[in-house]
Design a protein around this motif. Structure first.
Motif, PDB file in Angstrom:
ATOM      1  N   VAL A 181       0.839  -1.205   0.000  1.00 37.66           N
ATOM      2  CA  VAL A 181       0.000   0.000   0.000  1.00 37.66           C
ATOM      3  C   VAL A 181       0.872   1.253   0.000  1.00 37.66           C
ATOM      4  O   VAL A 181       0.613   2.211  -0.726  1.00 37.66           O
ATOM      5  N   LEU A 182       1.953   1.261   0.800  1.00 36.23           N
ATOM      6  CA  LEU A 182       2.847   2.417   0.830  1.00 36.23           C
ATOM      7  C   LEU A 182       3.528   2.632  -0.517  1.00 36.23           C
ATOM      8  O   LEU A 182       3.698   3.769  -0.969  1.00 36.23           O
ATOM      9  N   LEU A 183       3.915   1.560  -1.176  1.00 36.29           N
ATOM     10  CA  LEU A 183       4.522   1.682  -2.498  1.00 36.29           C
ATOM     11  C   LEU A 183       3.529   2.241  -3.521  1.00 36.29           C
ATOM     12  O   LEU A 183       3.883   3.095  -4.343  1.00 36.29           O
ATOM     13  N   CYS A 184       2.294   1.758  -3.459  1.00 38.72           N
ATOM     14  CA  CYS A 184       1.274   2.258  -4.390  1.00 38.72           C
ATOM     15  C   CYS A 184       0.986   3.735  -4.151  1.00 38.72           C
ATOM     16  O   CYS A 184       0.837   4.506  -5.102  1.00 38.72           O
ATOM     17  N   ILE A 185       0.919   4.139  -2.893  1.00 29.56           N
ATOM     18  CA  ILE A 185       0.669   5.545  -2.580  1.00 29.56           C
ATOM     19  C   ILE A 185       1.850   6.394  -3.033  1.00 29.56           C
ATOM     20  O   ILE A 185       1.686   7.505  -3.523  1.00 29.56           O
ATOM     21  N   GLY A 186       3.034   5.874  -2.910  1.00 32.52           N
ATOM     22  CA  GLY A 186       4.219   6.610  -3.337  1.00 32.52           C
ATOM     23  C   GLY A 186       4.260   6.825  -4.844  1.00 32.52           C
ATOM     24  O   GLY A 186       4.708   7.869  -5.325  1.00 32.52           O
ATOM     25  N   TYR A 187       3.786   5.864  -5.626  1.00 29.31           N
ATOM     26  CA  TYR A 187       3.804   5.984  -7.081  1.00 29.31           C
ATOM     27  C   TYR A 187       2.507   6.544  -7.656  1.00 29.31           C
ATOM     28  O   TYR A 187       2.392   6.756  -8.849  1.00 29.31           O
ATOM     29  N   PRO A 225       1.142   9.599  -7.565  1.00 31.83           N
ATOM     30  CA  PRO A 225       1.254  10.841  -8.337  1.00 31.83           C
ATOM     31  C   PRO A 225       1.860  10.632  -9.721  1.00 31.83           C
ATOM     32  O   PRO A 225       1.549  11.359 -10.654  1.00 31.83           O
ATOM     33  N   VAL A 226       2.712   9.628  -9.885  1.00 30.00           N
ATOM     34  CA  VAL A 226       3.301   9.369 -11.191  1.00 30.00           C
ATOM     35  C   VAL A 226       2.225   8.899 -12.163  1.00 30.00           C
ATOM     36  O   VAL A 226       2.160   9.318 -13.312  1.00 30.00           O
ATOM     37  N   PHE A 227       1.320   8.016 -11.709  1.00 30.99           N
ATOM     38  CA  PHE A 227       0.269   7.502 -12.576  1.00 30.99           C
ATOM     39  C   PHE A 227      -0.846   8.511 -12.773  1.00 30.99           C
ATOM     40  O   PHE A 227      -1.491   8.536 -13.796  1.00 30.99           O
ATOM     41  N   ALA A 228      -1.095   9.356 -11.798  1.00 29.28           N
ATOM     42  CA  ALA A 228      -2.208  10.292 -11.870  1.00 29.28           C
ATOM     43  C   ALA A 228      -1.872  11.553 -12.649  1.00 29.28           C
ATOM     44  O   ALA A 228      -2.758  12.291 -13.027  1.00 29.28           O
ATOM     45  N   SER A 229      -0.592  11.810 -12.894  1.00 31.77           N
ATOM     46  CA  SER A 229      -0.252  13.041 -13.611  1.00 31.77           C
ATOM     47  C   SER A 229      -0.715  12.912 -15.059  1.00 31.77           C
ATOM     48  O   SER A 229      -0.450  11.929 -15.730  1.00 31.77           O
ATOM     49  N   GLU A 230      -1.423  13.929 -15.496  1.00 30.73           N
ATOM     50  CA  GLU A 230      -1.946  13.914 -16.852  1.00 30.73           C
ATOM     51  C   GLU A 230      -0.923  14.520 -17.785  1.00 30.73           C
ATOM     52  O   GLU A 230      -0.354  15.554 -17.512  1.00 30.73           O
ATOM     53  N   GLU A 231      -0.724  13.851 -18.893  1.00 34.58           N
ATOM     54  CA  GLU A 231       0.133  14.420 -19.911  1.00 34.58           C
ATOM     55  C   GLU A 231      -0.669  15.488 -20.647  1.00 34.58           C
ATOM     56  O   GLU A 231      -1.884  15.460 -20.668  1.00 34.58           O
ATOM     57  N   GLU A 232       0.017  16.410 -21.246  1.00 33.27           N
ATOM     58  CA  GLU A 232      -0.657  17.463 -21.990  1.00 33.27           C
ATOM     59  C   GLU A 232      -1.342  16.830 -23.198  1.00 33.27           C
ATOM     60  O   GLU A 232      -0.698  16.328 -24.102  1.00 33.27           O
ATOM     61  N   SER A 233      -2.647  16.851 -23.189  1.00 38.29           N
ATOM     62  CA  SER A 233      -3.383  16.325 -24.328  1.00 38.29           C
ATOM     63  C   SER A 233      -3.481  17.412 -25.389  1.00 38.29           C
ATOM     64  O   SER A 233      -3.429  18.597 -25.080  1.00 38.29           O
ATOM     65  N   PRO A 234      -3.626  17.028 -26.650  1.00 38.88           N
ATOM     66  CA  PRO A 234      -3.687  18.034 -27.705  1.00 38.88           C
ATOM     67  C   PRO A 234      -4.939  18.899 -27.629  1.00 38.88           C
ATOM     68  O   PRO A 234      -4.985  19.954 -28.216  1.00 38.88           O
ATOM     69  N   ASN A 235      -5.974  18.451 -26.926  1.00 41.22           N
ATOM     70  CA  ASN A 235      -7.214  19.207 -26.840  1.00 41.22           C
ATOM     71  C   ASN A 235      -7.442  19.710 -25.425  1.00 41.22           C
ATOM     72  O   ASN A 235      -8.372  19.311 -24.748  1.00 41.22           O
ATOM     73  N   THR A 236      -6.593  20.577 -24.953  1.00 42.12           N
ATOM     74  CA  THR A 236      -6.831  21.194 -23.661  1.00 42.12           C
ATOM     75  C   THR A 236      -7.905  22.257 -23.828  1.00 42.12           C
ATOM     76  O   THR A 236      -8.286  22.607 -24.945  1.00 42.12           O
ATOM     77  N   LYS A 237      -8.382  22.792 -22.734  1.00 39.57           N
ATOM     78  CA  LYS A 237      -9.445  23.790 -22.806  1.00 39.57           C
ATOM     79  C   LYS A 237      -8.998  25.027 -23.568  1.00 39.57           C
ATOM     80  O   LYS A 237      -9.777  25.630 -24.298  1.00 39.57           O
ATOM     81  N   GLU A 238      -7.728  25.393 -23.418  1.00 41.79           N
ATOM     82  CA  GLU A 238      -7.226  26.554 -24.143  1.00 41.79           C
ATOM     83  C   GLU A 238      -7.178  26.298 -25.641  1.00 41.79           C
ATOM     84  O   GLU A 238      -7.466  27.182 -26.441  1.00 41.79           O
ATOM     85  N   ASP A 239      -6.815  25.079 -26.038  1.00 42.78           N
ATOM     86  CA  ASP A 239      -6.770  24.749 -27.454  1.00 42.78           C
ATOM     87  C   ASP A 239      -8.160  24.786 -28.075  1.00 42.78           C
ATOM     88  O   ASP A 239      -8.325  25.156 -29.234  1.00 42.78           O
ATOM     89  N   LEU A 240      -9.169  24.363 -27.313  1.00 44.39           N
ATOM     90  CA  LEU A 240     -10.530  24.383 -27.840  1.00 44.39           C
ATOM     91  C   LEU A 240     -11.017  25.805 -28.094  1.00 44.39           C
ATOM     92  O   LEU A 240     -11.829  26.041 -28.984  1.00 44.39           O
TER      93      LEU A 240
END
Length: 187
Positions: free
Chosen positions: A18-24, A26-41
């Protein structure tokens, strides 16, 4: 020292996992910049359509719902005929009568002889009055020469007459400047 017979070992391993999963996390939850962000729309180009009101206007100002198939959509669709392109439009039905003959209808009005839809090529009708149908296989343009296809899926007889009972399909070809010279295709 922890012995293998200890009852705490599974609990310690579970806690460590559980501690290892909690530690990682933020790495899995970080969103990469998608090409259709709100500003792009906000800065996305809005297509200009002409079929809905006989004049050029932005798609968002058109008085009817218009579906636009762009040249980029046509290029990456893999379709070889115009009815194959129209299969991907919601509310448009395509039936195959023979290996060469297909008919297109809108919102369920699809018959082997369909006279309830108006098909235009650069603003000129492609309806054959003698046979009462559109011959899709005999269009005078290739699929690579089409700039865009505008589909209006509502009765628009007030602008186009009785032939537009269920809708209009307007095929707009590329200008000579958009065509890069002469092309030859074999199919």
């Amino acid at each position: 020292m922890i012995s293998p017979n200890n009852k705490l070992l599974p609990q310690l391993l579970a806690g460590l996992l559980v501690l290892l999963c909690i530690g990682y996390l933020p790495v899995f939850a970080s969103e990469e910049e998608s090409p259709n962000t709100k500003e792009d729309l906000l800065f996305q180009e809005i297509p200009i359509v002409i079929t809905a009101s006989h004049k050029e206007e932005l798609l968002t100002h058109a008085p009817a719902t218009v579906t636009v198939i762009t040249a980029n959509d046509i290029k990456y669709s893999g379709a070889t005929t115009i009815p194959d392109l129209l299969r991907g439009v919601a509310g448009v039905d395509v039936i195959t009568i023979t290996a060469r003959d297909q008919q297109v209808g809108i919102r369920g009005f699809t018959d082997p002889v369909n006279n309830k839809i108006l098909v235009l090529l650069d603003g000129r009708t492609m309806f054959d009055e003698f046979y009462g149908s559109v011959f899709w296989s005999q269009f005078p343009v290739g699929i690579s020469e089409i700039d865009r296809i505008e589909v209006v899926k509502s009765p628009i007889s007030s602008l186009y007459g009785a032939g537009a009972f269920s809708g209009v399909i307007n095929i707009i070809t590329k200008t000579p400047e958009q065509l890069d010279g002469t092309t030859v295709g074999v199919s």
